[in-house]
Enzyme design. Structure first.
Site, PDB file in Angstrom:
ATOM      1  N   TYR A 297       0.863  -1.189   0.000  1.00 24.79           N
ATOM      2  CA  TYR A 297       0.000   0.000   0.000  1.00 24.79           C
ATOM      3  C   TYR A 297       0.894   1.231   0.000  1.00 24.79           C
ATOM      4  CZ  TYR A 297      -3.098   3.705   1.488  1.00 24.79           C
ATOM      5  OH  TYR A 297      -3.793   4.894   1.544  1.00 24.79           O
TER       6      TYR A 297
ATOM      7  N   GLU B 229      -3.126   7.695  -4.274  1.00 26.05           N
ATOM      8  CA  GLU B 229      -3.126   6.410  -3.577  1.00 26.05           C
ATOM      9  C   GLU B 229      -2.944   5.255  -4.558  1.00 26.05           C
ATOM     10  OE1 GLU B 229      -6.849   4.685  -1.968  1.00 26.05           O
ATOM     11  OE2 GLU B 229      -5.859   4.763  -0.025  1.00 26.05           O
TER      12      GLU B 229
END
Ligand code: ADP
Ligand code: MG
Length: 392
Positions: free
Chosen positions: A109, A200
């Site tokens: 992530y 993101e």
């Protein structure tokens, strides 16, 4: 403003962040044509909506046969996808991204956002990619790595190495450390140059071939910086936005739709917040935040009125105006005209205070319209809540 995954990936590619070969398509035929060009062992067809959680909701499909690509496209296009981020109403799929499949060895992530406390841009990273990061943060906060970037010097190689080693990349796959450090620098450039609010990548994958790829992409922009970026403005997809918020934007009104049933129209953001609080205190819920601005005119009030009444949840309207720059009798004229034009069917309470409030209230009372006039905020809130009923 948010953009689709395929658009985020176009920006990634522009800034040297590795992505897979892929293309946006809107028809099964275009999907079929692109798949023929792509000619790869695995095809991935991904629904393009402004929401995450598509994988779990059936919006990301992997197929091996080229001939299956148009079939999957047909199945997904027009479908309403309900994910944990869309709410129960879901989102209609109008576009797809068809890209090659990756050989995933590890999902990470990675994101970049502005830390509100320090005002610095911060990288957030985790070895727990592909999962909901909020859940990782709640259950295993030690797995969330943060690295803030000093704006005076910008991103430096050591920032990237700090993150790489905190993630344990030296154990996971040392070959990706250098590309990782470079990639983070490119993402920081993207963030700064395009005035982003969020970038993101979830998941950022390490492939079996020991390369790094941004497999998913979410980019949000700071609306106040949009005027500088014509290329980004072109990426806007109005289908993904709240129609009433679009209309409010056209009229220069600050409007945010909420879930309650009392529509509020207020001048000034501070007073708008206080109005929402007082509605809650009186036992109900606001249907929106609406700031018509400190210099509200008859026209802006009329536009605000029309927007409030288009919301089916609105069971009553509360107008709360403080006449500072704006004079109350002008607001009263605006309210009267708009109320006649839209044929008001729900209760209306108007509270006027400040410059020429007396005159404004008199105009409203004599207008013959079915409305209540108040000068005290608490009294006004109780009135409108009394007429519309308390929230369940
Ligand atoms: P969402 O976050 O909306 O669920 P993602 O793009 O993250 O959508 O995709 C969900 C999952 O699907 C990923 O975590 C990954 O495991 C898989 N996936 C997505 N794109 C590809 C691809 N091109 N090749 C292989 N697997 C993929
Ligand atoms: Mg994702």
């Amino acid at each position: 403003m948010n953009v689709h995954e395929f658009q985020a990936k176009q920006l990634f590619a522009q800034f040297g962040v590795p992505v897979l070969r892929g293309k946006e398509v809107k028809t099964p035929k275009a999907a079929s044509q692109w798949a023929a060009k792509l000619n790869t062992p695995v095809y991935v067809v991904k629904a393009q909506i402004h929401a995450g959680g598509r994988g779990k909701a059936g919006g990301v499909k992997l197929v091996k046969e080229q001939s299956q690509v148009p079939e999957i496209a047909k199945e997904l296009l027009g479908k309403v996808l309900v994910t944990h981020q869309t709410g129960p109403k879901g989102r209609k799929v109008r576009r797809l991204l068809v890209e090659e499949g990756a050989n995933i060895a590890k999902e990470l992530y990675l994101s970049l956002l502005v830390d509100r406390d320090t005002g610095w841009v911060v990288f957030i990273a985790s070895t727990e990619g592909g999962m909901e990061i909020e859940e990782v943060a709640a259950k295993t906060p030690e797995k969330i790595i943060k690295e803030a970037i000093d704006p005076a010097v910008g991103y430096q190689g050591y920032n990237g190495r700090n993150i790489a080693f905190a993630l344990g990349l030296q154990q996971i796959e040392p070959a990706v450390i250098n590309p990782f450090v470079q990639m983070l620098g490119n993402l920081y450039r993207l963030f700064m140059e395009k005035n982003c609010a969020l970038v993101e990548i979830n998941p950022l994958v390490i492939t079996k071939e020991k390369t790094l790829i941004a497999l998913d992409g979410k980019v949000s922009f700071d609306d106040n910086g949009l005027f500088k970026h014509a290329d980004v403005q072109k990426m806007r997809d109005l289908h993904e936005e709240e129609p009433l918020e679009i209309e409010a934007g056209k009229n220069n009104l600050n409007y945010v739709k909420l879930d309650g049933n009392i529509g509020c129209m207020v001048n000034g953001a501070g007073l708008a917040m206080a109005t929402m609080d007082v509605i809650k205190l009186a036992g109900s819920e606001p249907a929106n935040f609406l700031d018509v601005g400190g210099g509200a005119t008859k026209e802006t009030v009329a536009a605000g009125f029309r927007i409030l009444l288009k919301d089916k949840n609105v069971k009553g309207i509360f107008i709360n105006i403080f006449g500072g720059i704006v004079r109350c009798e002008r607001i009263a004229h605006g309210v009267i005209e708009a109320a006649k034009e839209v044929k008001l069917k729900v209760p209306l309470v108007v509270r006027l205070q400040g410059t020429n409030a007396e005159e404004g209230r008199k105009l409203l009372v004599e207008s013959g319209l079915k409305l209540d006039v108040a000068d005290d905020l608490w009294e006004a809130a109780q009135k409108i809540v009394g007429m519309t009923g308390k929230a369940a």
